[in-house]
Design a protein around this motif. Structure first.
Motif, PDB file in Angstrom:
ATOM      1  N   THR A  71       0.831  -1.195   0.000  1.00  0.00           N
ATOM      2  CA  THR A  71       0.000   0.000   0.000  1.00  0.00           C
ATOM      3  C   THR A  71       0.874   1.257   0.000  1.00  0.00           C
ATOM      4  OG1 THR A  71      -0.100   0.166   2.403  1.00  0.00           O
ATOM      5  CG2 THR A  71      -1.752  -1.223   1.323  1.00  0.00           C
ATOM      6  N   PRO A  72       0.324   2.391  -0.445  1.00  0.00           N
ATOM      7  CA  PRO A  72       1.090   3.645  -0.386  1.00  0.00           C
ATOM      8  C   PRO A  72       1.579   3.980   1.021  1.00  0.00           C
ATOM      9  CG  PRO A  72      -0.818   3.925  -1.804  1.00  0.00           C
ATOM     10  CD  PRO A  72      -0.966   2.575  -1.154  1.00  0.00           C
ATOM     11  N   LEU A  73       0.772   3.638   2.041  1.00  0.00           N
ATOM     12  CA  LEU A  73       1.196   3.916   3.419  1.00  0.00           C
ATOM     13  C   LEU A  73       2.436   3.123   3.769  1.00  0.00           C
ATOM     14  CD1 LEU A  73       0.799   5.121   6.228  1.00  0.00           C
ATOM     15  CD2 LEU A  73      -0.733   3.217   6.759  1.00  0.00           C
ATOM     16  N   SER A  74       2.446   1.824   3.473  1.00  0.00           N
ATOM     17  CA  SER A  74       3.597   0.993   3.789  1.00  0.00           C
ATOM     18  C   SER A  74       4.842   1.483   3.061  1.00  0.00           C
ATOM     19  CB  SER A  74       3.314  -0.461   3.428  1.00  0.00           C
ATOM     20  OG  SER A  74       4.400  -1.288   3.780  1.00  0.00           O
ATOM     21  N   LYS A  75       4.694   1.840   1.793  1.00  0.00           N
ATOM     22  CA  LYS A  75       5.826   2.335   1.013  1.00  0.00           C
ATOM     23  C   LYS A  75       6.326   3.663   1.569  1.00  0.00           C
ATOM     24  CE  LYS A  75       4.279   0.043  -3.234  1.00  0.00           C
ATOM     25  NZ  LYS A  75       3.743   0.234  -4.607  1.00  0.00           N
ATOM     26  N   ARG A  76       5.406   4.494   2.012  1.00  0.00           N
ATOM     27  CA  ARG A  76       5.780   5.783   2.596  1.00  0.00           C
ATOM     28  C   ARG A  76       6.577   5.573   3.884  1.00  0.00           C
ATOM     29  NH1 ARG A  76       5.462  11.559   1.760  1.00  0.00           N
ATOM     30  NH2 ARG A  76       5.654  12.461   3.813  1.00  0.00           N
ATOM     31  N   LEU A  77       6.120   4.670   4.736  1.00  0.00           N
ATOM     32  CA  LEU A  77       6.815   4.423   5.995  1.00  0.00           C
ATOM     33  C   LEU A  77       8.208   3.860   5.756  1.00  0.00           C
ATOM     34  CD1 LEU A  77       3.890   2.973   8.148  1.00  0.00           C
ATOM     35  CD2 LEU A  77       4.901   5.257   8.279  1.00  0.00           C
ATOM     36  N   ILE A  78       8.357   3.033   4.720  1.00  0.00           N
ATOM     37  CA  ILE A  78       9.681   2.515   4.388  1.00  0.00           C
ATOM     38  C   ILE A  78      10.615   3.655   4.024  1.00  0.00           C
ATOM     39  CG2 ILE A  78      10.951   1.220   2.618  1.00  0.00           C
ATOM     40  CD1 ILE A  78       9.775  -0.508   4.818  1.00  0.00           C
ATOM     41  N   LYS A  79      10.118   4.614   3.240  1.00  0.00           N
ATOM     42  CA  LYS A  79      10.932   5.779   2.871  1.00  0.00           C
ATOM     43  C   LYS A  79      11.313   6.606   4.098  1.00  0.00           C
ATOM     44  CE  LYS A  79      11.256   5.305  -1.604  1.00  0.00           C
ATOM     45  NZ  LYS A  79      12.576   5.080  -2.248  1.00  0.00           N
ATOM     46  N   ASP A  80      10.504   6.499   5.139  1.00  0.00           N
ATOM     47  CA  ASP A  80      10.809   7.184   6.396  1.00  0.00           C
ATOM     48  C   ASP A  80      11.620   6.303   7.339  1.00  0.00           C
ATOM     49  OD1 ASP A  80       9.459   9.434   5.583  1.00  0.00           O
ATOM     50  OD2 ASP A  80       7.578   8.877   6.547  1.00  0.00           O
ATOM     51  N   PHE A  81      12.142   5.182   6.822  1.00  0.00           N
ATOM     52  CA  PHE A  81      12.959   4.236   7.579  1.00  0.00           C
ATOM     53  C   PHE A  81      12.202   3.638   8.763  1.00  0.00           C
ATOM     54  CE2 PHE A  81      15.912   6.731   5.155  1.00  0.00           C
ATOM     55  CZ  PHE A  81      16.858   5.806   4.735  1.00  0.00           C
ATOM     56  N   LYS A  82      10.908   3.360   8.518  1.00  0.00           N
ATOM     57  CA  LYS A  82      10.071   2.687   9.501  1.00  0.00           C
ATOM     58  C   LYS A  82       9.548   1.407   8.858  1.00  0.00           C
ATOM     59  CE  LYS A  82       8.592   7.101  11.488  1.00  0.00           C
ATOM     60  NZ  LYS A  82       7.437   8.013  11.710  1.00  0.00           N
ATOM     61  N   LYS A  83       9.933   0.276   9.391  1.00  0.00           N
ATOM     62  CA  LYS A  83       9.604  -0.997   8.749  1.00  0.00           C
ATOM     63  C   LYS A  83       8.599  -1.823   9.536  1.00  0.00           C
ATOM     64  CE  LYS A  83      13.669  -3.260  10.773  1.00  0.00           C
ATOM     65  NZ  LYS A  83      14.865  -4.106  10.530  1.00  0.00           N
ATOM     66  N   ASP A  84       7.984  -1.245  10.563  1.00  0.00           N
ATOM     67  CA  ASP A  84       7.050  -2.002  11.395  1.00  0.00           C
ATOM     68  C   ASP A  84       5.893  -2.560  10.583  1.00  0.00           C
ATOM     69  OD1 ASP A  84       8.604  -1.485  13.533  1.00  0.00           O
ATOM     70  OD2 ASP A  84       7.306  -0.014  14.481  1.00  0.00           O
ATOM     71  N   LEU A  85       5.262  -1.728   9.760  1.00  0.00           N
ATOM     72  CA  LEU A  85       4.120  -2.189   8.978  1.00  0.00           C
ATOM     73  C   LEU A  85       4.558  -3.174   7.903  1.00  0.00           C
ATOM     74  CD1 LEU A  85       1.157  -2.117   8.231  1.00  0.00           C
ATOM     75  CD2 LEU A  85       1.566  -0.028   6.916  1.00  0.00           C
ATOM     76  N   TYR A  86       5.694  -2.943   7.309  1.00  0.00           N
ATOM     77  CA  TYR A  86       6.196  -3.791   6.230  1.00  0.00           C
ATOM     78  C   TYR A  86       6.386  -5.228   6.710  1.00  0.00           C
ATOM     79  CZ  TYR A  86       8.903  -4.904   2.018  1.00  0.00           C
ATOM     80  OH  TYR A  86       9.344  -5.444   0.833  1.00  0.00           O
ATOM     81  N   PHE A  87       6.857  -5.396   7.946  1.00  0.00           N
ATOM     82  CA  PHE A  87       7.128  -6.731   8.476  1.00  0.00           C
ATOM     83  C   PHE A  87       6.130  -7.156   9.558  1.00  0.00           C
ATOM     84  CE2 PHE A  87      11.455  -5.530   6.992  1.00  0.00           C
ATOM     85  CZ  PHE A  87      11.606  -6.536   6.054  1.00  0.00           C
ATOM     86  N   ALA A  88       4.980  -6.505   9.596  1.00  0.00           N
ATOM     87  CA  ALA A  88       3.989  -6.816  10.632  1.00  0.00           C
ATOM     88  C   ALA A  88       3.407  -8.210  10.436  1.00  0.00           C
ATOM     89  CB  ALA A  88       2.887  -5.774  10.610  1.00  0.00           C
ATOM     90  N   LYS A  89       3.022  -8.805  11.534  1.00  0.00           N
ATOM     91  CA  LYS A  89       2.312 -10.091  11.474  1.00  0.00           C
ATOM     92  C   LYS A  89       0.887  -9.831  11.008  1.00  0.00           C
ATOM     93  CE  LYS A  89       5.053 -11.971  15.292  1.00  0.00           C
ATOM     94  NZ  LYS A  89       5.022 -12.485  16.684  1.00  0.00           N
ATOM     95  N   GLU A  90       0.288 -10.854  10.440  1.00  0.00           N
ATOM     96  CA  GLU A  90      -1.046 -10.701   9.849  1.00  0.00           C
ATOM     97  C   GLU A  90      -2.055 -10.202  10.878  1.00  0.00           C
ATOM     98  OE1 GLU A  90      -4.322 -13.238   7.217  1.00  0.00           O
ATOM     99  OE2 GLU A  90      -2.367 -14.104   7.719  1.00  0.00           O
TER     100      GLU A  90
END
Length: 936
Positions: A71-90
């Motif tokens: 999602t755009p949110l997950s990609k945005r957080l990655i650009k902000d060096f935040k990976k919590d959502l990217y690697f979150a459990k289901e």
């Protein structure tokens, strides 16, 4: 009790009738705490208030932005060096599953936008004509996300829900569609709400709507009602968190509760703040205002809220008051002025920060930026301790502008760097209104702000309406503000070149040093007291301003810091001509530049290496907090172990480019002397040029630069030893560096060449680091180096397999000449990058190596390296090794334990502890760059 609810609801719904063509939203929801879901039935009455026939309707479905890593949110957080959502459990993810959706009771065709799953497109069977309405009914299940991603969702003790329901997009000159990017800026039309929600009986619901609750045997039934509302926030916890403050105007509900203030005093402060805001804006149309701590924490007062209480220089009462004032103004504006905050945020930021400045000037004009710490020795001796609280606005803006990292105020919020979005753009917007106040007069600006607010209250509007309104109230030209100041990042910089004494006047020549033609405030002072002040316009080059002779001693531009300038140090000119317009002053450590002095700074330094021991010295430089284009430092040291005087110096000039692909070129000369072996020193002298290219955008973290330098090294040799080519040499080094420090897929490479009297060579250093879908780190490095010619007689300039000779003296070795002992085990990943010491350690023809590692658990990794080395008159040597890597802080603090290599099983051999390698960096710049990722 039901009767009371029905009377209450009927009265409110009857009042809705007064608002024709108002969107209406009705929601019935049930919270399931075992599945972390909301089961929702929602009805939307959507009015087409435009003059366009609509064939589609769009709904914002922001809960769906938490559903996966695409999602755009997950990609945005990655650009902000935040990976919590990217690697979150289901179970931690959020989503919105549409069970059914109808339009005017007919099943409708709908779909998610391809790249924006948090936006729903509804295809209408019949066109929606202007001034007509449709009824949209949706049944859906919201899976509540974990709040650790954006602070909204499932919290430790309950739920804090924002953007949890379907919201119609706004149609104005096209559909205003936006995905959730963690900017809290959903553009929505004010609507009439009626919400019914069932909760387990142990939970309490608090919100920004009128509410009524009905207790049942196993649950609580809440009824929420509001008109002309946006942004409905629900706080659901096992105990109430909000405190109610009943002021003269409205009720304030907040969980930002002061520690030491009683409710009467707190209410009095809020009352004063609301009176102040109403004076500038007008009456608030609602009866209550809701300020939650979560939302406020995402828009703090920087410098005030970041320090822990025990070292904070401000009283708890002041911190709470200013925090609440900022939160109040934000809610006051955003709840009533319906502006697209992603495209047109600057007008809200300008009003809010202008009110902040005005509030401080009205009630706390003498408070310092450092608070009570400004009176503590030795802080009180520094210039920055004399800065007032409001001086932070031009100071912080100038800090960024001098680095040319600021952005135009009409830049879309999702394209701003985080530092600009959170701080600089807000400060510049507020300063812009203070600029207008000084130039036009406070009555014109304040009246315009108030009229703009009252005319656009609860209406969709934009900053163009403010521009038209302001232009109608003055005959002065405002193009400079709404064009250059708002729509560009052009800098303001004027200077006084001469002051000539004439018969009955002083002729002051003002020069515009930049390409922005703005009004200028010029002051005539006597001992820092303002005697006369003028506003002057249209200085595109130079202009002479006449002042009738009086008892002046200094002329100053922008003395009151009414507008942000690139450089304020050249604004002063004394009438008495002296050799030095400003005397020299020595200051300790660093400080804010003083316009009255030419400053030099001195600071004690401490360092260490094995040969010099503890290194104590003094650094003298001209680098204030906001750096100049030209800087230098001289650092003489005393080495306690070698009992020698060593030191270093550096001279740099930075040239910035605004209209080319080059960001900055640095021309410099550095040199120094230190010991490289016991009782043996070296001297270095390096002129260099560094060309840094611009990034695609300030949201882009990549960097690329070219460096050319000529390194001169002169090494001292032991007695009775003749100097050779390895003791006194010059090398021309050319290199190109590229870096993309993405948190998921990091990629860097360096291409370098070196030319010397007896050799020339080239090398490629390529590094790739990736995180797999299971958050396992993979680290790869490839190095290839080749000599074009090599007439040297030993391996001093050869490629090193396990340790570079560092003949350029650029690596941070604590004991660079050690071949045994603790300091020989220091590892810097260069050239071959091997950790084990093998029979063949150098290559004088070519070398190719590959270093790789894979994460095993957290910071524990398994590494594996292979290499090919070629020396003259020798066959190709194949090297290999593996081991365990403890990667505590990447390339800053690491430890390597060899397992197996060409030497055999390393762990089974004697003196294994001496085979362990460690990597440690004391390079402050590298450490700073690591932790500042995602900010600039």
């Amino acid at each position: 009790m039901k009767r009371r609810y029905y009377i209450f609801t009927i009265c409110l719904l009857a009042s809705f009738f007064c608002y024709s063509q108002q969107n209406e939203i009705q929601i019935k929801a049930v919270l399931d705490t075992t599945k972390e879901t909301l089961k929702i039935q929602q009805e939307i009455i959507f009015y087409n208030t435009s003059d366009t026939v609509l064939n589609k309707i769009y709904l914002h479905n922001w809960v769906n932005s938490y559903r996966d890593r695409k999602t755009p949110l997950s990609k945005r957080l990655i650009k902000d060096f935040k990976k919590d959502l990217y690697f979150a459990k289901e179970k931690e993810l959020g989503s919105s599953t549409i069970v059914s959706l109808s339009v005017n009771f007919e099943t409708a065709t709908f779909n998610e936008l391809k790249e924006q799953p948090d936006i729903i497109e509804i295809l209408l069977d019949k066109p929606l004509l202007p001034k007509k309405e449709v009824k949209i009914a949706a049944t859906y299940i919201v899976k509540i996300p974990n709040a650790r991603f954006t602070k909204y969702g499932k919290t430790k003790n309950g739920y804090h829900l924002r953007y949890w329901y379907l919201t119609p997009a706004i149609y104005k000159n096209g559909w205003q569609l936006m995905s959730n990017l963690n900017l809290d800026d959903l553009h929505e039309k004010n609507s009439n709400f009626k919400i019914e929600i069932d909760l387990p009986k142990e939970y309490v619901l608090e919100s920004n709507l009128y509410q009524y609750k009905n207790h049942k045997e196993t649950k609580k039934n809440y009824y929420l009602v509001g008109k002309n509302k946006t942004d409905i926030i629900l706080s659901i916890n096992k105990e109430a968190k909000l405190k109610s403050y009943k002021t003269d105007r409205i009720n304030v509900y907040s969980d930002i509760i002061p520690n030491d203030l009683n409710k009467k005093i707190s209410t009095s402060i809020l009352n004063r703040e609301l009176h102040f805001i109403e004076k500038y804006l007008g009456k608030y149309p609602h009866l209550e205002i809701y300020i939650d701590k979560v939302t406020q924490s995402k828009n703090p007062i920087y410098g005030l809220n970041q320090l822990p209480d025990f070292i904070s220089p401000f009283s708890e009462n002041f911190k709470w008051e200013i925090t609440m004032f900022k939160a109040l103004t934000k809610r006051y504006l955003e709840n009533t002025i319906l502006i697209n905050k992603r495209k047109d945020y600057w007008i809200i930021d300008a009003i809010q920060n202008y009110l902040m400045i005005e509030y401080i000037e009205t009630y706390y004009p003498e408070i310092k930026l450092l608070g009570k710490a400004s009176k503590i020795w030795p802080l009180k001796t520094f210039n920055f301790s004399k800065l007032k609280f409001n001086d932070k606005y031009p100071f912080v803006y100038q800090f960024t502008a001098r680095k040319f990292l600021d952005q135009a105020l009409n830049t879309s919020a999702d394209s701003l760097s985080n530092f600009n979005r959170k701080i600089i753009s807000k400060y510049k917007a507020g300063l812009g209104f203070r600029f207008l106040k000084g130039y036009l007069g406070d009555s014109i600006l304040n009246n315009t702000i108030k009229e703009f607010y009252q005319k656009n209250n609860l209406k969709i509007t934009d900053s163009n309406q403010f521009q038209k309104l302001l232009a109608s109230k003055t005959t002065k030209k405002l193009d400079w503000f709404f064009n250059d100041y708002i729509k560009t990042n052009k800098k303001i910089d004027h200077t006084i070149t001469t002051v000539l004494s004439e018969k009955d006047s002083f002729a002051v020549t003002v020069k515009n040093k930049r390409n922005s033609t703005t009004p200028v405030a010029i002051y005539a002072l006597k001992e820092d007291e303002i005697i006369h002040k003028k506003w002057v316009s249209n200085i595109d080059s130079t202009k002479v301003i006449k002042f009738k002779k009086d008892n002046y001693d200094t002329f100053v531009l922008n003395y009151e810091n009414l507008y942000p300038e690139l450089n304020t140090l050249n604004n002063w000119k004394k009438i008495d001509k002296k050799i030095l317009n400003k005397p020299l002053k020595l200051s300790f450590l660093k400080d804010v530049s003083s316009p009255k002095y030419n400053q030099l700074f001195y600071q004690p330094n401490i360092d260490y290496n094995f040969y010099n021991g503890l290194i104590l010295g003094l650094q003298i430089h001209n680098k204030p907090f906001i750096k100049r284009n030209f800087d230098f430092n001289i650092a003489p040291y005393y080495a306690t172990k070698s009992n020698t005087v060593i030191g270093q110096f550096a001279v740099n000039y930075n040239q910035f480019f605004e209209k080319t692909k080059i960001y900055k070129t640095t021309y410099g000369l550095v040199g120094g002397t230190s010991d490289y072996a016991p009782n043996l020193s070296y001297k270095s002298l390096t002129p260099y040029v560094n060309v840094i290219f611009k990034r695609k955008s300030l949201r882009d973290a990549t960097s690329e630069f070219l460096t050319a330098k000529l390194i001169h090294i002169d090494k001292e040799v032991a007695p009775n030893i003749l100097k050779t080519e390895r003791d006194n040499y010059s090398i021309l080094s050319l290199s190109y560096n590229y870096s993309n420090p993405d948190i998921i897929k990091e990629f860097r490479y360096k291409i370098s060449t070196e030319f010397a009297k007896n050799f020339s060579k080239a090398a490629l250093d390529l590094r790739f680091r990736s995180l797999t879908s299971t958050d396992t780190q993979l680290d790869f490095r490839f190095f290839a180096g080749v000599f074009f010619n090599n007439n040297t007689t030993d391996d001093y300039f050869s490629f090193g397999l396990d340790r570079s000779n560092d003949y350029l003296f650029e690596l941070n070795y604590l004991g660079r000449s050690e071949s045994t002992g603790f300091f020989s085990q220091q590892f810097v990943i260069t050239e071959g990058g091997f950790k084990s010491i093998l029979p063949v350690r150098f290559a004088n023809q070519f070398m190719a190596s590959n270093n790789s590692s894979i994460g095993l658990w957290k910071w524990v990794e398994f590494y594996n390296d292979v290499a090919f080395l070629k020396n003259k008159n020798s066959p190709i040597y194949f090297a290999y090794e593996n081991g365990i890597r403890f990667n505590f802080v990447h390339e800053i603090f690491e430890i390597y334990f060899p397992l197996y290599s060409n030497n055999g099983w390393e762990v089974a051999q004697e003196r294994y502890p001496q085979k362990i390698r460690f990597s440690i960096s004391s390079d402050v710049k590298s450490i700073y760059n690591f932790f500042r990722r995602g900010l600039f």
